[in-house]
Write a protein that holds these residues in place. Structure first.
Motif, PDB file in Angstrom:
ATOM      1  N   ALA A  59       0.742  -1.203   0.575  1.00 14.09           N
ATOM      2  CA  ALA A  59       0.382  -0.199   0.526  1.00 14.09           C
ATOM      3  C   ALA A  59       0.422   1.619   0.322  1.00 14.09           C
ATOM      4  O   ALA A  59       0.934   2.669  -0.611  1.00 14.09           O
ATOM      5  CB  ALA A  59      -0.588   0.396   1.343  1.00 14.09           C
ATOM      6  N   ILE A  60       2.427   1.082   1.040  1.00 13.28           N
ATOM      7  CA  ILE A  60       2.851   2.767   0.777  1.00 13.28           C
ATOM      8  C   ILE A  60       3.837   2.795  -0.837  1.00 13.28           C
ATOM      9  O   ILE A  60       3.668   3.539  -1.070  1.00 13.28           O
ATOM     10  CB  ILE A  60       3.905   1.907   2.039  1.00 13.28           C
ATOM     11  CG1 ILE A  60       3.405   2.323   3.231  1.00 13.28           C
ATOM     12  CG2 ILE A  60       4.816   2.671   2.168  1.00 13.28           C
ATOM     13  CD1 ILE A  60       3.944   1.870   5.144  1.00 13.28           C
ATOM     14  N   ASP A  62       2.422   1.493  -3.696  1.00 11.55           N
ATOM     15  CA  ASP A  62       1.554   2.259  -4.554  1.00 11.55           C
ATOM     16  C   ASP A  62       1.340   3.623  -4.180  1.00 11.55           C
ATOM     17  O   ASP A  62       1.030   4.689  -5.701  1.00 11.55           O
ATOM     18  CB  ASP A  62       0.253   1.449  -4.913  1.00 11.55           C
ATOM     19  CG  ASP A  62       0.502  -0.266  -4.688  1.00 11.55           C
ATOM     20  OD1 ASP A  62       1.041  -0.325  -5.365  1.00 11.55           O
ATOM     21  OD2 ASP A  62      -0.580  -1.426  -4.259  1.00 11.55           O
ATOM     22  N   ARG A  63       0.941   4.199  -3.327  1.00 12.84           N
ATOM     23  CA  ARG A  63       0.423   5.269  -2.629  1.00 12.84           C
ATOM     24  C   ARG A  63       2.429   5.813  -3.771  1.00 12.84           C
ATOM     25  O   ARG A  63       2.058   7.034  -3.712  1.00 12.84           O
ATOM     26  CB  ARG A  63      -0.172   5.801  -1.900  1.00 12.84           C
ATOM     27  CG  ARG A  63      -0.260   6.866  -1.245  1.00 12.84           C
ATOM     28  CD  ARG A  63      -0.358   6.411   0.621  1.00 12.84           C
ATOM     29  NE  ARG A  63       0.837   6.174   1.064  1.00 12.84           N
ATOM     30  CZ  ARG A  63       0.103   5.212   2.045  1.00 12.84           C
ATOM     31  NH1 ARG A  63      -0.572   4.482   1.717  1.00 12.84           N
ATOM     32  NH2 ARG A  63       1.342   4.901   3.217  1.00 12.84           N
ATOM     33  N   ARG A  67       2.628   9.445  -7.221  1.00 18.87           N
ATOM     34  CA  ARG A  67       4.299  11.055  -6.388  1.00 18.87           C
ATOM     35  C   ARG A  67       5.140  10.448  -6.838  1.00 18.87           C
ATOM     36  O   ARG A  67       5.802  11.787  -7.187  1.00 18.87           O
ATOM     37  CB  ARG A  67       4.507  10.652  -4.685  1.00 18.87           C
ATOM     38  CG  ARG A  67       4.855  12.195  -4.265  1.00 18.87           C
ATOM     39  CD  ARG A  67       4.747  13.169  -3.802  1.00 18.87           C
ATOM     40  NE  ARG A  67       5.043  13.881  -2.534  1.00 18.87           N
ATOM     41  CZ  ARG A  67       5.428  14.927  -3.521  1.00 18.87           C
ATOM     42  NH1 ARG A  67       4.868  15.750  -4.896  1.00 18.87           N
ATOM     43  NH2 ARG A  67       5.709  16.002  -2.701  1.00 18.87           N
ATOM     44  N   HIS A 117       9.848   8.285   2.802  1.00 19.57           N
ATOM     45  CA  HIS A 117       9.479   7.105   1.356  1.00 19.57           C
ATOM     46  C   HIS A 117       9.890   5.806   2.216  1.00 19.57           C
ATOM     47  O   HIS A 117       9.286   4.815   2.569  1.00 19.57           O
ATOM     48  CB  HIS A 117       9.481   6.692  -0.257  1.00 19.57           C
ATOM     49  CG  HIS A 117       9.057   5.314  -0.124  1.00 19.57           C
ATOM     50  ND1 HIS A 117       7.424   5.172  -0.152  1.00 19.57           N
ATOM     51  CD2 HIS A 117       9.594   4.684  -1.033  1.00 19.57           C
ATOM     52  CE1 HIS A 117       7.183   3.941  -0.797  1.00 19.57           C
ATOM     53  NE2 HIS A 117       8.708   3.415  -1.184  1.00 19.57           N
TER      54      HIS A 117
END
Length: 146
Positions: A59-60, A62-63, A67, A117
């Motif tokens: 999920a991290i 993909d997010r 960006r 990130h």
């Protein structure tokens, strides 16, 4: 006698082609071996993640993917702006300096977002995993620095 020369030329050509192919394969292999592992590779192949961690990290990742693409696009645009400013100038003009500043700003934003990130991903790890992760990240950064 002509058949003899044809054989020699054919053999020389085949030897040359084999040499070129072997050199290309060797160079490709060496470059791949020298290439530092990616962040994705370190996380998914060097850490023993449980199912929940994998899901959270996915999920991290993909997010961040969207960006990162936007930030990389800004870096490319700033690079194009710099190229255009240099092409239109006859020296180190205010336009060139503004384009340089824009490029540095875009690169800085990409680096800051990437570091954030990395630490966001690290927060999902156990202390033992984070220790391995930190060590590998430091190794890759030092390798990249030469």
């Amino acid at each position: 006698m002509k058949a003899g020369w044809k054989s020699i030329i054919a053999t020389a050509l085949l030897a040359t082609l084999a040499s070129v192919a072997a050199t290309w394969v060797s160079a490709t292999w060496i470059m791949r071996e020298r290439e530092p592992p990616s962040l994705h590779s370190i996380i998914h192949h060097e850490l023993d993640l449980d199912a929940d961690q994998k899901q959270r990290l996915d999920a991290i990742e993909d997010r961040f993917a969207g960006r990162r693409q936007a930030l990389q696009a800004e870096v490319r645009a700033a690079n194009q702006e710099l190229a255009a400013a240099i092409a239109a100038s006859d020296g180190d003009t205010p336009q060139v300096q503004a384009a340089v500043d824009h490029f540095h700003s875009a690169m800085g934003e990409l680096q800051k977002a990437t570091i954030s990130h990395v630490f966001e991903m690290r927060s999902v790890m156990t202390p033992a995993q984070a220790e391995v992760f930190d060590r590998r990240i430091v190794e890759v950064l030092r390798q990249d620095a030469g």
